[in-house]
Scaffold this active site. Sequence first.
Site, PDB file in Angstrom:
ATOM      1  N   ASP A 127       0.817  -1.219   0.000  1.00  0.00           N
ATOM      2  CA  ASP A 127       0.000   0.000   0.000  1.00  0.00           C
ATOM      3  C   ASP A 127       0.851   1.269   0.000  1.00  0.00           C
ATOM      4  OD1 ASP A 127       1.070  -0.065   2.513  1.00  0.00           O
ATOM      5  OD2 ASP A 127      -0.837  -0.216   3.580  1.00  0.00           O
ATOM      6  N   ASP A 254      18.687  -6.693  -1.965  1.00  0.00           N
ATOM      7  CA  ASP A 254      18.087  -5.368  -2.158  1.00  0.00           C
ATOM      8  C   ASP A 254      18.176  -4.528  -0.887  1.00  0.00           C
ATOM      9  OD1 ASP A 254      16.167  -7.549  -1.537  1.00  0.00           O
ATOM     10  OD2 ASP A 254      14.793  -5.892  -1.160  1.00  0.00           O
ATOM     11  N   ASN A 255      18.642  -5.130   0.209  1.00  0.00           N
ATOM     12  CA  ASN A 255      18.810  -4.373   1.444  1.00  0.00           C
ATOM     13  C   ASN A 255      20.284  -4.150   1.777  1.00  0.00           C
ATOM     14  OD1 ASN A 255      16.049  -4.252   1.747  1.00  0.00           O
ATOM     15  ND2 ASN A 255      15.929  -5.995   3.136  1.00  0.00           N
TER      16      ASN A 255
HETATM   17  P1  AMP Z   1      11.844  -4.950   2.593  1.00  0.00           P
HETATM   18  O1  AMP Z   1      12.041  -6.440   2.770  1.00  0.00           O
HETATM   19  O2  AMP Z   1      11.075  -4.300   3.694  1.00  0.00           O
HETATM   20  O3  AMP Z   1      13.129  -4.268   2.340  1.00  0.00           O
HETATM   21  O4  AMP Z   1      10.911  -4.758   1.304  1.00  0.00           O
HETATM   22  C1  AMP Z   1      11.063  -5.469   0.117  1.00  0.00           C
HETATM   23  C2  AMP Z   1      10.343  -4.769  -1.001  1.00  0.00           C
HETATM   24  O5  AMP Z   1       8.951  -4.626  -0.711  1.00  0.00           O
HETATM   25  C3  AMP Z   1      10.839  -3.377  -1.325  1.00  0.00           C
HETATM   26  O6  AMP Z   1      10.795  -3.210  -2.703  1.00  0.00           O
HETATM   27  C4  AMP Z   1       9.840  -2.485  -0.618  1.00  0.00           C
HETATM   28  O7  AMP Z   1       9.772  -1.230  -1.213  1.00  0.00           O
HETATM   29  C5  AMP Z   1       8.561  -3.267  -0.783  1.00  0.00           C
HETATM   30  N1  AMP Z   1       7.557  -2.979   0.247  1.00  0.00           N
HETATM   31  C6  AMP Z   1       7.577  -3.367   1.544  1.00  0.00           C
HETATM   32  N2  AMP Z   1       6.493  -2.923   2.185  1.00  0.00           N
HETATM   33  C7  AMP Z   1       5.755  -2.229   1.291  1.00  0.00           C
HETATM   34  C8  AMP Z   1       4.508  -1.520   1.333  1.00  0.00           C
HETATM   35  N3  AMP Z   1       3.782  -1.442   2.451  1.00  0.00           N
HETATM   36  N4  AMP Z   1       4.075  -0.935   0.199  1.00  0.00           N
HETATM   37  C9  AMP Z   1       4.785  -1.020  -0.930  1.00  0.00           C
HETATM   38  N5  AMP Z   1       5.941  -1.660  -1.049  1.00  0.00           N
HETATM   39  C10 AMP Z   1       6.439  -2.272   0.048  1.00  0.00           C
HETATM   40 MG    MG Z   2      14.197  -3.199   1.418  1.00  0.00          MG
END
Ligand code: AMP
Ligand code: MG
Length: 491
Positions: A127, A254-255
């Site tokens: 979202d 990606d992190n």
């Molecule tokens: P993360 O594991 O939190 O680094 O997220 C992995 C991917 O999911 C990244 O591309 C984030 O931008 C995306 N993402 C995580 N939470 C959301 C959210 N609530 N809305 C949109 N994209 C999200």
């Molecule tokens: Mg991330």
Amino acid sequence: MTQSYPLPPFENRFAELPPAFYTRLQPTPLPAPYLVGFSDAAAATVGLPRPADEHTDFLDIFAGNQVAPGSTPLSAVYSGHQFGVWAGQLGDGRAITLGDLPAADGQGRIELQLKGAGMTPYSRMGDGRAVLRSSIREFLCSEAMAALGIPTTRALTVIGSDQRVMREAPETAAVVTRMAPSFIRFGSFEHWYYNQRFDDLKILADTVLEQFYPELLPEENPYQALLKEVTRRTATLMAQWQAVGFMHGVMNTDNMSILGLTLDYGPFGFMEAFDARHICNHTDSQGRYSYQMQPRIGQWNCFALGQAMLPLIGSVEQTEAALADYEAIFQARHAQLLHAKLGLRTQQPEDEQLIEALFAILQANGVDFTLFFRRLGNLRIGNVADDEPVRDLILDRPAFDAWAVQYRARLRAEDSDDDARRLAMHAVNPKYVLRNYLAQDAIDRALEKDFSEVARLQQILQHPFDEQPEFERYAALPPEWARHLEVSCSS
Ligand code: AMP
Ligand code: MG
């Protein structure tokens, strides 16, 4: 009287990359924003002041409701390996970069990015929002890590709203403003490699070299030199995480920051009752990102980056050569940090056994990692009676006593001075870390619109090595209710 918040005009270096690298867009407005937290220390890095009451535009700019002067907001595309599996295209699914400002120290520029600022073309099923809970955690931990001297993205401010967002349960939305010279990830390189867009891969690498590693440009093979340097920084960062007991929780490519910064705070944690197998992210059922795995995963991620840079570097041999030192760099830095944690000025062959024996005791007794090293600093070589505070942390007292005999002998062998050693150990073994229960307490109060605990915790964690006797209780063992606190990827 209203006055505008004194923000210098933004530029946006990232927007100079070809359009395929990002999408320009406006943040989604956040209704009725309010200030939850602000870091003076982070603000100082770009010369910004704490907002005053008359700076009525501050909240709107950092909630994404008003475009700041010069800002050309954008979200970047990237890809990545998630939990070891190629995940394809990801991207800033909820982060929007406002642009960059000059660093106050004159060393380059710093990007400001709103996280939780609404949907982007990369939101997939999400979202575009972030919840108050995870925003406070990212804010507090970024600033705590910086104060611990560990490379990290920073957090300027958290802005909350009563806007509802759905996670496992309904929560409220918030926006955290993060700062870093760049948010480019290993996954940004993988994106172009796996799409076989090697021209764009080269543009990305050249940009990273020019802006962040100009000293490598004269090298015979600058791309190889870049991989080598990122590998070095990553190995060093892993040693720093291990030494302070930090667990990231989601070390997907990606992190991983191309600058070697701690990036994307989600289900992170600090080691409390020591368990090398501890998994801080309860979504990570296999324990891929457990404490003991972090150094190996850091290396795995460097290999993934190496794979993506292969077309630029030229050969497998050169790529492998750039990656080859990871293990040695990690081991050397880790040993150095452990020696400092133990107050040892020199490294001796027998130290490996001493350190192994200690970690076996910490593991077998689930000893609080932070408190143990802090209290060990108070040990006096000639006075066993004073061992009580550190000894009390360990159920198996005879095991500790036997180890302490060895440790004392080792200290005597280098003529260690009690007072000097205490000072040195207290300068590297923090008294205060962001324990989950402390963060949870600040979050619970913030949900009731009391933000004082966020501010207090942030101030305490700004000086993690100081005694701060008035805040003694923030250094305490976690209470019983916190034993089963779980953090998941949900944020
Ligand atoms: P993360 O594991 O939190 O680094 O997220 C992995 C991917 O999911 C990244 O591309 C984030 O931008 C995306 N993402 C995580 N939470 C959301 C959210 N609530 N809305 C949109 N994209 C999200
Ligand atoms: Mg991330």
